[in-house]
Enzyme design. Structure first.
Site, PDB file in Angstrom:
ATOM      1  N   GLN A 125       1.275   9.256  -4.870  1.00 11.16           N
ATOM      2  CA  GLN A 125       2.400   8.354  -5.156  1.00 11.16           C
ATOM      3  C   GLN A 125       1.883   7.207  -6.024  1.00 11.16           C
ATOM      4  OE1 GLN A 125       3.591   6.078  -1.743  1.00 11.16           O
ATOM      5  NE2 GLN A 125       5.702   5.898  -2.411  1.00 11.16           N
ATOM      6  N   GLY A 126       2.461   7.031  -7.207  1.00 13.34           N
ATOM      7  CA  GLY A 126       1.977   6.006  -8.138  1.00 13.34           C
ATOM      8  C   GLY A 126       2.992   4.904  -8.348  1.00 13.34           C
ATOM      9  N   SER A 128       2.301   1.284  -6.757  1.00 11.23           N
ATOM     10  CA  SER A 128       1.631  -0.025  -6.790  1.00 11.23           C
ATOM     11  C   SER A 128       0.799  -0.190  -8.060  1.00 11.23           C
ATOM     12  CB  SER A 128       0.691  -0.167  -5.588  1.00 11.23           C
ATOM     13  OG  SER A 128       1.399   0.011  -4.394  1.00 11.23           O
ATOM     14  N   SER A 160      -2.935   6.897  -2.558  1.00 10.23           N
ATOM     15  CA  SER A 160      -3.549   7.708  -1.494  1.00 10.23           C
ATOM     16  C   SER A 160      -3.748   9.136  -1.973  1.00 10.23           C
ATOM     17  CB  SER A 160      -2.660   7.730  -0.246  1.00 10.23           C
ATOM     18  OG  SER A 160      -2.452   6.441   0.236  1.00 10.23           O
ATOM     19  N   GLU A 243      10.677   7.452   3.470  1.00  6.46           N
ATOM     20  CA  GLU A 243       9.341   7.072   3.924  1.00  6.46           C
ATOM     21  C   GLU A 243       9.415   6.175   5.158  1.00  6.46           C
ATOM     22  OE1 GLU A 243       7.147   4.883   0.946  1.00  6.46           O
ATOM     23  OE2 GLU A 243       5.227   5.517   1.778  1.00  6.46           O
ATOM     24  N   ASN A 366       5.088  -5.357   6.287  1.00 11.29           N
ATOM     25  CA  ASN A 366       6.089  -5.716   7.299  1.00 11.29           C
ATOM     26  C   ASN A 366       6.744  -7.061   7.006  1.00 11.29           C
ATOM     27  OD1 ASN A 366       5.413  -3.303   8.385  1.00 11.29           O
ATOM     28  ND2 ASN A 366       4.902  -4.079  10.421  1.00 11.29           N
ATOM     29  N   GLU A 367       6.026  -7.935   6.276  1.00 13.25           N
ATOM     30  CA  GLU A 367       6.687  -9.195   5.890  1.00 13.25           C
ATOM     31  C   GLU A 367       7.876  -8.879   4.975  1.00 13.25           C
ATOM     32  OE1 GLU A 367       3.388  -8.710   5.649  1.00 13.25           O
ATOM     33  OE2 GLU A 367       2.627 -10.095   7.175  1.00 13.25           O
TER      34      GLU A 367
HETATM   35  C1  LIG Z   1      -3.433   2.807   3.581  1.00 15.86           C
HETATM   36  C2  LIG Z   1      -2.635   2.442   2.356  1.00 15.86           C
HETATM   37  C3  LIG Z   1      -2.111   3.455   1.569  1.00 15.86           C
HETATM   38  C4  LIG Z   1      -1.392   3.142   0.399  1.00 15.86           C
HETATM   39  N1  LIG Z   1      -0.962   4.174  -0.388  1.00 15.86           N
HETATM   40  C5  LIG Z   1      -0.294   3.893  -1.529  1.00 15.86           C
HETATM   41  C6  LIG Z   1       0.108   4.954  -2.394  1.00 15.86           C
HETATM   42  O1  LIG Z   1      -0.150   6.138  -2.127  1.00 15.86           O
HETATM   43  N2  LIG Z   1       0.759   4.652  -3.539  1.00 15.86           N
HETATM   44  C7  LIG Z   1       1.054   3.357  -3.874  1.00 15.86           C
HETATM   45  O2  LIG Z   1       1.678   3.152  -4.907  1.00 15.86           O
HETATM   46  N3  LIG Z   1       0.657   2.318  -3.079  1.00 15.86           N
HETATM   47  C8  LIG Z   1      -0.009   2.558  -1.923  1.00 15.86           C
HETATM   48  N4  LIG Z   1      -0.432   1.525  -1.114  1.00 15.86           N
HETATM   49  C9  LIG Z   1      -0.223   0.139  -1.565  1.00 15.86           C
HETATM   50  C10 LIG Z   1       0.793  -0.624  -0.750  1.00 15.86           C
HETATM   51  O3  LIG Z   1       2.101  -0.160  -1.041  1.00 15.86           O
HETATM   52  C11 LIG Z   1       0.614  -2.105  -1.100  1.00 15.86           C
HETATM   53  O4  LIG Z   1      -0.658  -2.496  -0.594  1.00 15.86           O
HETATM   54  C12 LIG Z   1       1.687  -2.979  -0.481  1.00 15.86           C
HETATM   55  O5  LIG Z   1       2.940  -2.727  -1.066  1.00 15.86           O
HETATM   56  C13 LIG Z   1       1.360  -4.482  -0.620  1.00 15.86           C
HETATM   57  O6  LIG Z   1       1.068  -4.806  -1.947  1.00 15.86           O
HETATM   58  P1  LIG Z   1      -0.268  -5.612  -2.312  1.00 15.86           P
HETATM   59  O7  LIG Z   1      -1.416  -4.894  -1.677  1.00 15.86           O
HETATM   60  O8  LIG Z   1      -0.273  -5.772  -3.776  1.00 15.86           O
HETATM   61  O9  LIG Z   1      -0.141  -7.015  -1.560  1.00 15.86           O
HETATM   62  P2  LIG Z   1       0.678  -8.266  -2.067  1.00 15.86           P
HETATM   63  O10 LIG Z   1       2.009  -7.822  -2.568  1.00 15.86           O
HETATM   64  O11 LIG Z   1      -0.186  -9.056  -2.983  1.00 15.86           O
HETATM   65  O12 LIG Z   1       0.902  -9.055  -0.722  1.00 15.86           O
HETATM   66  C14 LIG Z   1      -0.126  -9.847  -0.114  1.00 15.86           C
HETATM   67  C15 LIG Z   1       0.444 -10.487   1.149  1.00 15.86           C
HETATM   68  O13 LIG Z   1       1.534 -11.379   0.802  1.00 15.86           O
HETATM   69  C16 LIG Z   1       2.708 -11.022   1.522  1.00 15.86           C
HETATM   70  N5  LIG Z   1       3.887 -11.227   0.692  1.00 15.86           N
HETATM   71  C17 LIG Z   1       4.034 -10.892  -0.617  1.00 15.86           C
HETATM   72  N6  LIG Z   1       5.269 -11.211  -1.051  1.00 15.86           N
HETATM   73  C18 LIG Z   1       5.927 -11.756   0.000  1.00 15.86           C
HETATM   74  C19 LIG Z   1       7.256 -12.251   0.181  1.00 15.86           C
HETATM   75  N7  LIG Z   1       8.154 -12.268  -0.806  1.00 15.86           N
HETATM   76  N8  LIG Z   1       7.602 -12.734   1.418  1.00 15.86           N
HETATM   77  C20 LIG Z   1       6.701 -12.720   2.439  1.00 15.86           C
HETATM   78  N9  LIG Z   1       5.426 -12.248   2.311  1.00 15.86           N
HETATM   79  C21 LIG Z   1       5.042 -11.771   1.124  1.00 15.86           C
HETATM   80  C22 LIG Z   1       2.528  -9.553   1.849  1.00 15.86           C
HETATM   81  O14 LIG Z   1       3.307  -9.169   2.969  1.00 15.86           O
HETATM   82  C23 LIG Z   1       1.038  -9.456   2.107  1.00 15.86           C
HETATM   83  O15 LIG Z   1       0.754  -9.851   3.424  1.00 15.86           O
HETATM   84  C24 LIG Z   1      -1.167   1.780   0.044  1.00 15.86           C
HETATM   85  C25 LIG Z   1      -1.673   0.771   0.849  1.00 15.86           C
HETATM   86  C26 LIG Z   1      -2.414   1.082   1.988  1.00 15.86           C
HETATM   87  C27 LIG Z   1      -2.981  -0.045   2.832  1.00 15.86           C
END
Ligand SMILES: Cc1cc2nc3c(=O)[nH]c(=O)nc-3n(C[C@H](O)[C@H](O)[C@H](O)COP(=O)(O)OP(=O)(O)OC[C@H]3O[C@@H](n4cnc5c(N)ncnc54)[C@H](O)[C@@H]3O)c2cc1C
Length: 383
Positions: A125-126, A128, A160, A243, A366-367
């Site tokens: 899944q692409g 992020s 992933s 999902e 979850n946020e």
């Molecule tokens: C095990 C695992 C598998 C994954 N697999 C995939 C995959 O296959 N394909 C893919 O595309 N992505 C994947 N991801 C990525 C995942 O979708 C992102 O990590 C997630 O969406 C959070 O984005 P970020 O890591 O950029 O954190 P950020 O968006 O930078 O967030 C950092 C922190 O700030 C908080 N935050 C940000 N904005 C807000 C807001 N508006 N209000 C309150 N809090 C906020 C977040 O909740 C988090 O705690 C995976 C992640 C994990 C851990």
């Protein structure tokens, strides 16, 4: 409301149980985040397919069994109860598959679904990007039209299983003048396309569960677009609904963890201080199961998954963390031991705990789910 299963459903359960008892590998497969484990899990998917159990709820013409969602939940109960391996093609069968059924052309369904069911093609899944995680509408990977092709440039991250997968479904910006949710399209990309580079990301344990994917003038046929051009956001939200709301984490997975937790509690001396916590975990897993049966019944009656999927996602991810924390508390210092020093009942709990910690992050943090619930379920003001 009828909580009983029909005689046909009971018969299906017995049939699935017998098949799984005969076919589930006796020893656990190596981790699917290694090349060897990935290959072993792909082989297992072929065994499932040959038995007619790869995706029981899909139509027979696409490699399924034509069961309904209630029967799928029954199968999942038997699957996890039998201790069967994790599903290496979960991005395909649980996320892209249902999305293709809803938005794909007949040609796309015939092209992709049977190969997905056989796991001849395993999907990543692409979505992020380095600057577009929670804020997915900030996606910058571009797809410029050039004749019959899109030319992709940009970067995806945290994909992933992309280190070993065959294809990736991406959300990309097809309208360069667009902003935020507008102008995005949903495109299916073979990972061996010239101009696509996959760079594995090793995790703490050294395994490559993730990869970054770079696009440098990668040419993809326009026919690989799912749904209308520039309307990818709507399609991606439907995928996210499957999902978070139903498919990715079926209740049987957590009911199996709750059973293991109860047995661990007994093995470790039935500590009265943790009795209520263990009972709570059991009840939560059962509650999640009942709520999922209610969702499945609603969908069978023509309903759709909406923003309430966010409630579901918070529930299963936080329940999973809690169950694993309880297991570690029961194990004490034994939790950190590895074989042969570790007692047999410690097997899998520490790894499970580390993975459970990711649950509140993946599939949308979850946020963010709490924001969705506040705004779209409760109707609270945005700020
Ligand atoms: C095990 C695992 C598998 C994954 N697999 C995939 C995959 O296959 N394909 C893919 O595309 N992505 C994947 N991801 C990525 C995942 O979708 C992102 O990590 C997630 O969406 C959070 O984005 P970020 O890591 O950029 O954190 P950020 O968006 O930078 O967030 C950092 C922190 O700030 C908080 N935050 C940000 N904005 C807000 C807001 N508006 N209000 C309150 N809090 C906020 C977040 O909740 C988090 O705690 C995976 C992640 C994990 C851990």
């Amino acid at each position: 409301m009828d909580f009983a299963f029909t005689p046909e459903q009971e018969a299906f359960r017995r049939e699935a149980r017998a098949w799984l008892a005969a076919h589930v590998p006796k020893a656990p497969l190596p981790s699917m985040d290694t090349a060897e484990g990935f290959a072993a899990h792909r082989e297992w998917e072929k065994t499932l397919h040959d038995g007619g159990y790869a995706m029981v709820s899909w139509p027979v013409e696409y490699g399924g069994r034509g069961c309904n969602l209630i029967e799928w939940l029954i199968f999942e109960e038997e699957y996890w109860g039998a201790g069967a391996p994790g599903r290496v093609n979960q991005n395909g069968i649980f996320l892209l598959g249902p999305t293709l059924m809803e938005f794909g052309t007949p040609e796309q369904k015939a092209r992709y679904l049977p190969r997905m069911a056989r796991s001849e093609e395993v999907w990543a899944q692409g979505w992020s990007e380095p600057n577009a995680g929670s804020d997915m509408a900030a996606i910058r990977t571009s797809a410029r039209v050039d004749g019959d092709h899109y030319v992709l440039n940009g970067q995806k991250t945290w994909c992933s299983r992309a280190a070993f997968a065959d294809w990736i479904f991406c959300l990309v910006r097809t309208d360069p003048k667009s902003e935020r949710h507008k102008g995005l399209s949903f495109i299916l990309v073979p990972l061996d396309t010239p101009g696509v580079r996959v760079r594995p990301i090793p995790q703490l344990d050294g395994e490559t569960g993730f990869a970054e994917v770079f696009f440098d003038d990668a040419r993809v046929p326009r026919g690989n677009r799912l749904g209308p051009e520039h309307e990818g956001w709507k399609i991606a939200m439907a995928t996210a609904g499957f999902e978070r709301g139903l498919m990715l984490r079926s209740p049987a997975r957590f009911q199996a963890t709750a059973r293991r937790l109860r047995s661990l509690w007994k093995t470790r001396g039935a500590d009265p201080a943790l009795r209520d916590t263990v009972a709570r975990a059991w009840m939560d897993a059962e509650a999640y199961s009942l709520s999922t049966y209610a969702t499945a019944s609603r969908l069978l009656a023509g309903g759709r998954i909406g923003a309430e999927a966010s409630l579901n996602k918070i529930f299963w991810s936080e329940m999973d963390v809690k169950m694993h924390e309880t297991a570690l508390a029961l194990l004490g210092t034994d939790a950190g031991l590895v074989p042969p020093a570790a007692p047999p009942e410690a097997a899998g709990w520490l790894d499970g705990f580390l993975f459970a910690l990711a649950g509140p992050i993946y599939a949308g943090t979850n946020e963010i789910q709490r924001n969705v619930i506040a705004e779209r379920v409760l109707g609270l003001p945005r700020e």
